[in-house]
Write an enzyme that holds these catalytic residues in place. Structure first.
Site, PDB file in Angstrom:
ATOM      1  N   TYR A   1      -8.568  -4.050  -6.913  1.00 35.18           N
ATOM      2  CA  TYR A   1      -8.926  -5.329  -6.979  1.00 35.18           C
ATOM      3  C   TYR A   1      -8.271  -5.882  -8.289  1.00 35.18           C
ATOM      4  O   TYR A   1      -8.418  -5.229  -9.282  1.00 35.18           O
ATOM      5  CB  TYR A   1     -10.457  -5.470  -7.308  1.00 35.18           C
TER       6      TYR A   1
ATOM      7  N   LYS B   1     -19.487  -6.815   1.463  1.00 35.41           N
ATOM      8  CA  LYS B   1     -20.744  -6.775   1.552  1.00 35.41           C
ATOM      9  C   LYS B   1     -21.086  -7.278   2.955  1.00 35.41           C
ATOM     10  O   LYS B   1     -22.337  -6.908   3.584  1.00 35.41           O
ATOM     11  CB  LYS B   1     -21.990  -7.211   0.607  1.00 35.41           C
TER      12      LYS B   1
ATOM     13  N   HIS C   1     -13.494   7.005   0.639  1.00 37.73           N
ATOM     14  CA  HIS C   1     -13.063   6.466  -0.637  1.00 37.73           C
ATOM     15  C   HIS C   1     -14.020   6.617  -1.771  1.00 37.73           C
ATOM     16  O   HIS C   1     -15.041   6.301  -1.874  1.00 37.73           O
ATOM     17  CB  HIS C   1     -12.324   4.933  -0.822  1.00 37.73           C
TER      18      HIS C   1
ATOM     19  N   PRO D   1     -16.123 -12.550   0.334  1.00 39.84           N
ATOM     20  CA  PRO D   1     -15.840 -10.986   0.492  1.00 39.84           C
ATOM     21  C   PRO D   1     -15.698 -10.070  -0.395  1.00 39.84           C
ATOM     22  O   PRO D   1     -15.397  -8.694  -0.292  1.00 39.84           O
ATOM     23  CB  PRO D   1     -14.576 -11.317   1.513  1.00 39.84           C
TER      24      PRO D   1
ATOM     25  N   TYR E   1     -21.674  -1.478  -5.506  1.00 42.09           N
ATOM     26  CA  TYR E   1     -20.610  -1.577  -4.428  1.00 42.09           C
ATOM     27  C   TYR E   1     -20.647  -0.452  -3.415  1.00 42.09           C
ATOM     28  O   TYR E   1     -20.359  -0.528  -2.242  1.00 42.09           O
ATOM     29  CB  TYR E   1     -19.316  -1.069  -5.145  1.00 42.09           C
TER      30      TYR E   1
HETATM   31  C1  PHB Z   1     -10.898  -5.584   3.735  1.00 43.04           C
HETATM   32  O1  PHB Z   1     -10.262  -4.609   3.720  1.00 43.04           O
HETATM   33  O2  PHB Z   1     -10.463  -6.400   4.426  1.00 43.04           O
HETATM   34  C2  PHB Z   1     -11.740  -5.765   2.625  1.00 43.04           C
HETATM   35  C3  PHB Z   1     -11.937  -4.723   1.431  1.00 43.04           C
HETATM   36  C4  PHB Z   1     -12.873  -4.822   0.551  1.00 43.04           C
HETATM   37  C5  PHB Z   1     -13.348  -6.009   0.263  1.00 43.04           C
HETATM   38  C6  PHB Z   1     -12.936  -7.345   0.961  1.00 43.04           C
HETATM   39  C7  PHB Z   1     -12.087  -7.254   2.172  1.00 43.04           C
HETATM   40  O3  PHB Z   1     -13.930  -6.515  -0.849  1.00 43.04           O
END
Ligand code: PHB
Length: 389
Positions: A200, A296, A72, A292, A384
Site C-alpha cells: 500500500y 473488507k 500472506h 476497498p 486487517y
Molecule cells: C485486490 O487485490 O483487488 C485488493 C487487495 C487489497 C485491497 C483492495 C483490493 O485493500
C-alpha cells in the site's frame, strides 16, 4: 410455487447464504438478474480474512482455495521513502489469504450445482411484496414467463443497486453515506507481482496498491480523479503513473505487460440501518459499502451471511426467533467497525487535495507514529486480519 427462503442475488453473499442453507436442508431459490458469465466476469477484491476462510471450509468449498490461495503473513506500507512491514502473523497470530472473489464465486456456483441447488439467472422485473406480513411474495420474469413465488423469508443479497433495499419504505430505513472525491483505476495483468506481499503506497501523487491474484497474475491500482475515463488511461500511462508512485526497489523491478482488465471504481462508505424489515433481510453490498482500501467488502458479506444463516437455522431447526431478532444488531456491530477501519485506511493513505499541506503532514505524522509503535501496528493488524464474529 413456494420455497422457504428466496435469495435475491447470486454474488458472493447470495451464494454463500445459499450454501449455508443447502447444508442445513433449508429449501432456497436464488434469483439473479445477470447471467452466470457476467457474474463470473466481475473482477473484485481478493484478500480473505481467516474467518472468511474458516466459513468456506465449514461449507466444504475451500478445496481449491487451499490449493491455489496464497497465505500472506504481512503487507507493506510505503510512504516518504520508508517501507514499513505490518507483520500480521507476529502482531495477531493470524494471516490473510489472497484468492480472488471471482474464484470464490466459481467455487460456490460449482458446489451449488453439484448439490442440486436452484438458481435462476437472467431474471427481470423482480418485485418483492408482503415482507411486512407473514406471507412475503416475489414476482419476476424468467425466459419470458411471469413467475410468482411465496416464501417465508426474502434475503436481499442483490448489491448496492439491487431491488431489495430499494423496496423498503424510506421512513423505515436510515442511510449513512460518504462519497470520496476520487476513484481507483485498476489493472489486472498476467505479469508476476512486483513483491510477494501487498504494498500500500501513500504518495504525493496519490495512493497506489500492488496486489495480486497468483504468482503470475498481478492486480494494481492508482488513485485517480473521478473525472477521468478508462480510455484516458492506455496501459503505458497506467504503468508510468504506478511506477512513479512505487518505492525505488519496486519501481525498478516492476514487470509490465498488456492489461487483461481495466476499470475505474468510485470509493464510497455506506451503511443502511436496520438490516431487517419484517421478513426481509439485507446482507452484503445491498446493506453496506466500504471503500476497498481495507479489503473488507467480501469479508463483511461473509460475516453478514454467518449471522443470517444462524438466524434462519435457528428459526427452522430450533424453532427459535432469538437470532433472527438479533440479526440486524449483530451484523451491524461488526459492519460499523469495518466501516471505521476502511474509512481510516482510506483517509490515511490517499491524497485529499482539499486537505492541503497540513492534511498531508498529519498523514505523514500518523504513518511515522505507526512505524514506531507496536501498539498502533497491532491495532491496524487486528482490523486487517478481521475482527471476531
Ligand atoms: C485486490 O487485490 O483487488 C485488493 C487487495 C487489497 C485491497 C483492495 C483490493 O485493500
Amino acid at each position: 410455487m413456494r420455497v422457504q427462503v428466496l435469495i435475491i442475488g447470486a454474488g458472493p453473499a447470495g451464494l454463500l447464504l445459499g450454501q449455508c442453507l443447502l447444508r442445513e436442508g433449508i429449501d432456497a431459490l436464488i434469483l439473479e438478474s445477470r447471467s452466470r458469465e457476467y457474474v463470473l466476469g466481475r473482477i473484485r477484491a481478493g484478500v480473505l480474512e481467516s474467518a472468511t476462510v474458516a466459513l468456506l471450509e465449514r461449507l466444504g468449498v475451500a478445496g481449491r482455495l487451499h490449493a491455489e490461495g496464497l497465505a500472506h503473513e504481512g503487507f507493506d506500507i510505503a510512504f516518504a521513502g520508508e517501507r514499513l512491514r505490518i507483520d500480521l502473523a507476529a502482531l495477531t497470530g493470524r494471516s490473510v489469504t489472497v484468492y480472488g472473489q471471482t474464484e470464490i464465486t466459481k467455487d460456490l456456483m460449482d458446489a451449488r450445482d453439484a448439490a442440486g441447488g436452484k438458481t435462476s439467472y437472467e431474471v427481470s422485473d423482480v418485485a418483492i411484496e408482503g415482507f411486512d406480513t407473514d406471507h412475503p411474495r416475489v414476482t419476476y420474469t424468467h425466459k419470458g414467463n411471469s413467475q410468482s413465488i411465496d416464501c417465508d423469508f426474502i434475503c436481499g443479497c442483490d448489491g448496492f443497486h439491487g431491488v431489495s433495499r430499494a423496496s423498503v419504505p424510506p421512513a423505515a430505513i436510515r442511510l449513512y453515506e460518504r462519497v470520496y472525491p476520487f476513484g481507483w483505476m485498476g489493472v489486472l495483468s498476467d505479469t508476476p507481482p512486483v513483491h510477494d506481499e501487498l504494498i500500500y503506497v501513500s504518495h504525493e501523487r496519490g495512493f497506489a496498491l500492488c496486489s495480486q491474484r497468483s504468482r503470475t497474475r498481478s492486480r494494481y491500482y492508482v488513485q485517480c480523479p473521478l473525472s477521468e475515463q478508462v480510455d484516458e488511461w492506455p496501459d503505458e500511462r497506467f504503468w508510468a503513473e504506478l511506477r512513479r508512485r512505487l518505492p525505488g526497489e519496486a519501481a525498478k523491478t516492476l514487470a509490465t505487460g498488456p492489461s487483461i482488465e481495466k476499470s475505474i471504481a468510485p470509493l464510497r462508505s455506506f451503511v443502511a440501518e436496520p438490516l431487517r424489515f419484517g421478513r426481509l433481510f439485507l446482507a452484503g453490498d445491498a446493506a453496506h459499502i466500504v471503500p476497498p482500501t481495507g479489503a473488507k467488502g467480501l469479508n463483511l458479506a461473509a460475516s453478514d451471511v454467518y449471522y443470517l444463516a444462524e438466524a434462519l437455522v435457528g428459526f427452522y431447526k430450533e424453532k427459535s426467533i432469538v437470532k433472527m431478532d438479533q440479526y440486524s444488531a449483530r451484523a451491524l456491530s461488526r459492519v460499523w467497525k469495518a466501516e471505521r477501519f476502511s474509512w481510516w485506511m482510506t483517509k490515511l493513505l490517499h491524497r485529499f487535495p482539499e486537505e492541503g499541506e497540513f492534511g498531508r503532514r498529519m498523514q505523514l505524522a500518523e504513518l511515522e507514529y505507526i512505524a514506531g509503535s507496536r501498539a498502533a501496528q497491532t491495532a491496524l493488524a487486528e482490523n486487517y486480519v478481521g475482527l471476531p464474529y
